[in-house]
Design a protein around this motif. Structure first.
Motif, PDB file in Angstrom:
ATOM      1  N   PRO A   1     -67.799  45.068 -34.569  1.00 43.93           N
ATOM      2  CA  PRO A   1     -66.580  45.405 -33.888  1.00 43.93           C
ATOM      3  C   PRO A   1     -66.546  46.834 -33.158  1.00 43.93           C
ATOM      4  CG  PRO A   1     -66.089  44.299 -35.812  1.00 43.93           C
ATOM      5  CD  PRO A   1     -67.491  44.584 -36.028  1.00 43.93           C
ATOM      6  N   GLU A   2     -67.230  47.790 -33.466  1.00 45.80           N
ATOM      7  CA  GLU A   2     -67.227  49.145 -33.000  1.00 45.80           C
ATOM      8  C   GLU A   2     -68.162  49.176 -31.721  1.00 45.80           C
ATOM      9  OE1 GLU A   2     -69.920  49.176 -36.777  1.00 45.80           O
ATOM     10  OE2 GLU A   2     -68.194  48.359 -36.324  1.00 45.80           O
ATOM     11  N   ASP A   3     -69.112  48.040 -32.017  1.00 43.18           N
ATOM     12  CA  ASP A   3     -70.044  48.108 -30.718  1.00 43.18           C
ATOM     13  C   ASP A   3     -69.687  47.331 -29.280  1.00 43.18           C
ATOM     14  OD1 ASP A   3     -72.218  49.255 -32.363  1.00 43.18           O
ATOM     15  OD2 ASP A   3     -72.392  47.487 -33.171  1.00 43.18           O
ATOM     16  N   CYS A   4     -68.611  46.015 -29.807  1.00 41.71           N
ATOM     17  CA  CYS A   4     -68.285  45.315 -28.680  1.00 41.71           C
ATOM     18  C   CYS A   4     -67.044  44.594 -29.182  1.00 41.71           C
ATOM     19  CB  CYS A   4     -69.511  44.248 -28.432  1.00 41.71           C
ATOM     20  SG  CYS A   4     -68.717  43.290 -27.361  1.00 41.71           S
ATOM     21  N   PRO A   5     -65.841  45.362 -29.181  1.00 47.51           N
ATOM     22  CA  PRO A   5     -64.600  44.849 -29.548  1.00 47.51           C
ATOM     23  C   PRO A   5     -64.099  43.609 -29.043  1.00 47.51           C
ATOM     24  CG  PRO A   5     -64.280  46.774 -28.407  1.00 47.51           C
ATOM     25  CD  PRO A   5     -65.781  46.836 -28.693  1.00 47.51           C
ATOM     26  N   ASP A   6     -64.669  43.574 -27.616  1.00 44.28           N
ATOM     27  CA  ASP A   6     -64.303  42.345 -27.002  1.00 44.28           C
ATOM     28  C   ASP A   6     -65.008  40.976 -27.222  1.00 44.28           C
ATOM     29  OD1 ASP A   6     -62.473  43.865 -25.166  1.00 44.28           O
ATOM     30  OD2 ASP A   6     -63.950  43.980 -23.586  1.00 44.28           O
ATOM     31  N   CYS A   7     -66.207  41.279 -27.959  1.00 46.89           N
ATOM     32  CA  CYS A   7     -66.772  40.226 -28.577  1.00 46.89           C
ATOM     33  C   CYS A   7     -66.141  39.520 -29.595  1.00 46.89           C
ATOM     34  CB  CYS A   7     -68.217  40.729 -28.888  1.00 46.89           C
ATOM     35  SG  CYS A   7     -69.241  41.473 -27.495  1.00 46.89           S
ATOM     36  N   TYR A   8     -65.386  40.406 -30.262  1.00 47.86           N
ATOM     37  CA  TYR A   8     -64.721  39.851 -31.492  1.00 47.86           C
ATOM     38  C   TYR A   8     -63.496  39.185 -31.074  1.00 47.86           C
ATOM     39  CZ  TYR A   8     -68.161  41.262 -34.714  1.00 47.86           C
ATOM     40  OH  TYR A   8     -69.381  41.429 -35.384  1.00 47.86           O
ATOM     41  N   ALA A   9     -62.720  39.883 -30.088  1.00 42.63           N
ATOM     42  CA  ALA A   9     -61.309  39.421 -29.601  1.00 42.63           C
ATOM     43  C   ALA A   9     -61.452  37.829 -28.922  1.00 42.63           C
ATOM     44  CB  ALA A   9     -60.865  40.413 -28.646  1.00 42.63           C
TER      45      ALA A   9
END
Length: 301
Positions: free
Chosen positions: A185-193
């Motif tokens: 999540p810290e690398d790519c928050p949008d990926c998780y959203a």
């Protein structure tokens, strides 16, 4: 001019055949059907009942691997109940090509499968999704809009929270999550959203049955309650029940995260329900399956 016309015709034919090869439709093969999307070949196991029917249940497996023997048993079980049962092998798993993406491309693949079901003579169908497959089933049903109902069995709605749980309990699993989700999540928050099914829950017109385990070490019951909250916010009545592992009414206090449940008792099967098994871990038990069967067969009448 004639040469130009010939070239335009060839270009049109090339585009037609290119699109056809990218999405080849539905082909019956031994044990199931093959279809494709964006150049990825996908497989779904099909279990046929005796006689003919236009009813089906789509059983969506969880995890990052192929369907388990338990999914095959469920497939045969529903066929014995008189409905067609399908177990899609999600992309990157089992007999399907492509790359695992969690709850993204898998949901779009399932939308296509649903739109191809009339070619099998199926007019009415419901989804049952397990664990990660619950997320896929809910998204697909919301996107294509024709399902009679969706069962969401011990499914995640907050993948960021799952990562935090894994950091504490199973840090060795994070490497796989980095690969599937494009980082942490810290690398790519949008990926998780983008993974979350919560926004899609607000679009689902069909009834939703949520089944969850109160002692789940991977997906806390508060995630099921958050899914309930979305449905209530859109104006749906969500009936809420706590049951023992044997399927009997739960009579003890609901503590810790389990206290998010607000028991009401059962309502009509055509309405939303949240059924919590407070003393259960991340597992599917016969009492759960009995309620899945009851709701699904009622939706498909």
């Amino acid at each position: 001019m004639r040469t130009l016309g010939v070239w335009l015709l060839l270009l049109a034919l090339g585009l037609f055949w290119g699109l056809r090869s990218a999405n080849p439709g539905l082909k019956k093969v031994e044990g199931g059907v093959v279809y494709g999307r964006d150049g990825v070949t996908l497989f779904a196991q099909v279990c046929l009942p005796e006689g003919t029917t236009d009813r089906a249940v789509v059983l969506v497996p969880g995890g990052f691997g192929p369907p388990t023997e338990g999914m095959e048993k469920r497939c045969r079980f529903y066929a014995e109940k008189g409905v067609v049962a399908l177990v899609p092998h999600l992309r990157g798993r089992g007999k399907s090509g492509g790359k695992v993406s969690g709850c993204l491309g898998e949901a779009e693949d399932l939308v296509l499968l649903a739109r191809l079901l009339p070619r099998l003579g199926i007019k009415h169908y419901a989804y049952v999704g397990y664990s990660l497959g619950a997320c896929v089933a809910l998204k697909a049903a919301a996107l294509e809009g024709r399902a009679r109902g969706v069962v969401f069995v011990i499914g995640p709605v907050d993948f960021v929270e799952q990562v935090e749980i894994l950091r504490r309990s199973r840090p060795e699993a994070l490497a796989r999550w980095r690969e599937v989700f494009g980082g942490l999540p810290e690398d790519c928050p949008d990926c998780y959203a983008r993974q979350s099914p919560l926004p899609y829950a607000a679009l689902l017109a069909a009834p939703l049955l949520i089944l969850h385990a109160g002692n789940d070490p991977l997906i806390p019951p508060t995630q099921a309650c958050r899914l309930r909250d979305v449905r209530e916010k859109m104006g749906r009545r969500v009936y809420q029940v706590a049951l023992t592992r044997e399927g009997e009414p739960w009579t003890l206090p609901l503590t810790k995260d389990r206290a998010c449940l607000r028991p009401t008792g059962f309502g009509p099967l055509g309405e939303d329900h949240l059924i919590l098994f407070p003393d259960l871990h991340h597992a599917v038990i016969p009492a759960m399956e009995a309620w899945v069967e009851r709701f699904v067969l009622a939706w498909l009448r």
